[in-house]
Design a protein around this motif. Structure first.
Motif, PDB file in Angstrom:
ATOM      1  N   TYR A  70      71.252  49.524  -5.964  1.00 40.59           N
ATOM      2  CA  TYR A  70      72.321  49.255  -6.908  1.00 40.59           C
ATOM      3  C   TYR A  70      72.440  47.759  -7.139  1.00 40.59           C
ATOM      4  O   TYR A  70      71.873  46.947  -6.404  1.00 40.59           O
ATOM      5  CB  TYR A  70      73.655  49.821  -6.403  1.00 40.59           C
ATOM      6  CG  TYR A  70      74.160  49.174  -5.115  1.00 40.59           C
ATOM      7  CD1 TYR A  70      75.120  48.157  -5.139  1.00 40.59           C
ATOM      8  CD2 TYR A  70      73.681  49.577  -3.872  1.00 40.59           C
ATOM      9  CE1 TYR A  70      75.571  47.567  -3.975  1.00 40.59           C
ATOM     10  CE2 TYR A  70      74.125  48.993  -2.700  1.00 40.59           C
ATOM     11  CZ  TYR A  70      75.077  47.993  -2.757  1.00 40.59           C
ATOM     12  OH  TYR A  70      75.518  47.407  -1.603  1.00 40.59           O
ATOM     13  N   TRP A  71      73.180  47.394  -8.195  1.00 47.28           N
ATOM     14  CA  TRP A  71      73.415  45.990  -8.530  1.00 47.28           C
ATOM     15  C   TRP A  71      74.874  45.667  -8.244  1.00 47.28           C
ATOM     16  O   TRP A  71      75.770  46.431  -8.601  1.00 47.28           O
ATOM     17  CB  TRP A  71      73.087  45.738  -9.996  1.00 47.28           C
ATOM     18  CG  TRP A  71      73.323  44.338 -10.467  1.00 47.28           C
ATOM     19  CD1 TRP A  71      72.473  43.278 -10.363  1.00 47.28           C
ATOM     20  CD2 TRP A  71      74.492  43.833 -11.141  1.00 47.28           C
ATOM     21  NE1 TRP A  71      73.034  42.150 -10.919  1.00 47.28           N
ATOM     22  CE2 TRP A  71      74.270  42.468 -11.400  1.00 47.28           C
ATOM     23  CE3 TRP A  71      75.693  44.425 -11.537  1.00 47.28           C
ATOM     24  CZ2 TRP A  71      75.217  41.673 -12.050  1.00 47.28           C
ATOM     25  CZ3 TRP A  71      76.644  43.633 -12.173  1.00 47.28           C
ATOM     26  CH2 TRP A  71      76.391  42.273 -12.429  1.00 47.28           C
ATOM     27  N   LEU A  82      71.316  51.173 -10.459  1.00 49.25           N
ATOM     28  CA  LEU A  82      70.292  50.615 -11.323  1.00 49.25           C
ATOM     29  C   LEU A  82      70.042  51.545 -12.499  1.00 49.25           C
ATOM     30  O   LEU A  82      70.066  52.775 -12.362  1.00 49.25           O
ATOM     31  CB  LEU A  82      68.988  50.388 -10.550  1.00 49.25           C
ATOM     32  CG  LEU A  82      69.013  49.302  -9.468  1.00 49.25           C
ATOM     33  CD1 LEU A  82      67.589  48.991  -9.027  1.00 49.25           C
ATOM     34  CD2 LEU A  82      69.697  48.033  -9.941  1.00 49.25           C
ATOM     35  N   ALA A  83      69.819  50.953 -13.655  1.00 54.95           N
ATOM     36  CA  ALA A  83      69.632  51.728 -14.879  1.00 54.95           C
ATOM     37  C   ALA A  83      68.455  52.684 -14.742  1.00 54.95           C
ATOM     38  O   ALA A  83      67.428  52.349 -14.136  1.00 54.95           O
ATOM     39  CB  ALA A  83      69.404  50.790 -16.061  1.00 54.95           C
ATOM     40  N   ASP A  98      68.856  39.735 -12.604  1.00 48.66           N
ATOM     41  CA  ASP A  98      69.817  40.778 -12.954  1.00 48.66           C
ATOM     42  C   ASP A  98      69.199  41.890 -13.793  1.00 48.66           C
ATOM     43  O   ASP A  98      69.920  42.807 -14.217  1.00 48.66           O
ATOM     44  CB  ASP A  98      70.982  40.160 -13.751  1.00 48.66           C
ATOM     45  CG  ASP A  98      71.739  39.112 -12.954  1.00 48.66           C
ATOM     46  OD1 ASP A  98      72.028  39.367 -11.774  1.00 48.66           O
ATOM     47  OD2 ASP A  98      72.033  38.037 -13.502  1.00 48.66           O
ATOM     48  N   GLN A 120      71.554  44.404 -16.024  1.00 50.11           N
ATOM     49  CA  GLN A 120      72.595  45.074 -15.258  1.00 50.11           C
ATOM     50  C   GLN A 120      73.957  44.403 -15.424  1.00 50.11           C
ATOM     51  O   GLN A 120      74.994  45.062 -15.316  1.00 50.11           O
ATOM     52  CB  GLN A 120      72.215  45.105 -13.776  1.00 50.11           C
ATOM     53  CG  GLN A 120      71.012  45.954 -13.443  1.00 50.11           C
ATOM     54  CD  GLN A 120      71.311  47.438 -13.475  1.00 50.11           C
ATOM     55  OE1 GLN A 120      70.462  48.249 -13.771  1.00 50.11           O
ATOM     56  NE2 GLN A 120      72.541  47.816 -13.168  1.00 50.11           N
TER      57      GLN A 120
END
Length: 351
Positions: A70-71, A82-83, A98, A120
């Motif tokens: 995750y960010w 995360l996308a 990022d 992100q």
């Protein structure tokens, strides 16, 4: 946290595993004299969490044991998964700072696929069409993506392909020679450029700096005694490139504004990682008993201790020139730290 004396004793016994609990008479309710404050236990071991990427707005982390990344935002602490970036069965996934990205390919071969980059911090995505006759690398900047063009002899020409906010859509990199495709590696990169290794036409393993702004690739002289880049600890800082032969206490720093400007810095130890942060060289002594983290001024001066302890999981560099590592002020207090240059040029170490 406050509990009655009975609950406090029970918690202590369960935590330590000593003593048997006996029944206690019921009480009407705890009073101030019957309350006990239990302080949290100190962290005697470093976190196993790793910083995978770090940009100016946040860091990419993983959840230990969960396996998902995750960010995390510096500004407000929000955590964003995360996308979702599908790359297909033959594509590639990449990340920098990022941003995460993926090249989508549903068939094998050398033909590039479309490249999607997702920020992100802002939630914005952009997709670059596959460039004809080019192949994407996993290296990009806020304005460009590094691609390669291979000739019939298997040698590469480097190209910087412009993103949506860059008017120059295809800039050929000026290099001293064409690069053999089988010996080309991007070792590290940031917002300004990348360090690349390749084998020259003369058969020499070469370390070179790619400058995104000028689209030039410049070979770098290795430190004295080093015969190939594999025996050199190298890093990109916002102002300096640092090179140090493995086992040496002397690091050579080259100014990114002018590679002819150099400094020689003596590190407290010949081991571990080094990374320039502003006008300081940060050294993590990962082989010492204390695993101390120190900083030495580039223009001379005594080293200063930043952290007395650090994790053996190593030091991660951010695209903005910051350094990240798990460490502590002593053997009982651990956290993730970010080392940055302050407004006055001095290094700053923050949790």
């Amino acid at each position: 946290m406050r509990r009655s004396r009975v609950l406090g004793a029970a918690a202590l016994a369960l935590a330590t595993g000593i003593g048997a609990l006996t029944a206690a008479p019921a009480a009407a309710g705890p009073t101030a004299a019957d309350e006990l404050t239990i302080a949290p236990l100190p962290h005697r071991t470093p976190s196993y969490q790793s910083v995978y990427e770090a940009g100016p707005n946040g860091v990419m982390l993983d959840r230990p044991g969960a396996g998902n990344m995750y960010w995390k935002s510096f500004a407000d602490g929000r955590e964003v998964p995360l996308a979702d970036c599908p790359s297909g069965p033959y594509g590639k996934w990449m990340s920098l700072g990022d941003t995460v990205g993926c090249e989508y390919r549903d068939a094998s071969g050398t033909t590039a696929g479309p490249l999607t980059l997702h920020d992100q911090a802002t939630g914005r995505s952009e997709t670059l069409a596959a460039p004809a006759g080019r192949s994407w690398t996993s290296t990009f900047s806020p304005t460009q993506v590094l691609a390669t063009e291979q000739d019939a002899e298997g040698r590469l020409t480097l190209h910087l392909m412009g993103r949506e906010n860059e008017p120059r859509k295809d800039v050929t990199v000026t290099a001293p020679e064409r690069i053999p495709s089988y010996r080309f590696w991007v070792q590290t990169s940031d917002e300004k450029g990348a360090l690349i290794t390749y084998r020259s036409a003369a058969g020499q393993e070469t370390l070179a700096l790619l400058d995104f702004a000028t689209a030039t690739l410049t070979p770098l002289a290795l430190p004295e005694g080093a015969t190939e880049p594999g025996s050199v600890d190298y890093a990109l800082g916002s102002r300096w490139v640092s090179l140090r032969k493995s086992g040496s206490t002397t690091a050579t720093l080259l100014s990114r504004a002018d590679l002819a400007v150099t400094r020689s810095v003596t590190t407290p130890t010949p081991y571990g990682r080094t990374h320039p942060v502003g006008d300081w060289l940060v050294t993590q002594d990962s082989y010492a008993t204390s695993d101390a983290v120190t900083a030495v001024p580039v223009d001379g001066g005594a080293p200063r201790t930043l952290l007395a302890r650090s994790s053996d999981r190593g030091l991660t560099t951010g695209t903005d020139g910051s350094a990240y590592l798990a460490g502590g002020t002593d053997s009982s207090h651990w956290a993730m730290y970010r080392v940055t240059p302050g407004p006055d040029g001095a290094r700053r170490c923050r949790r």
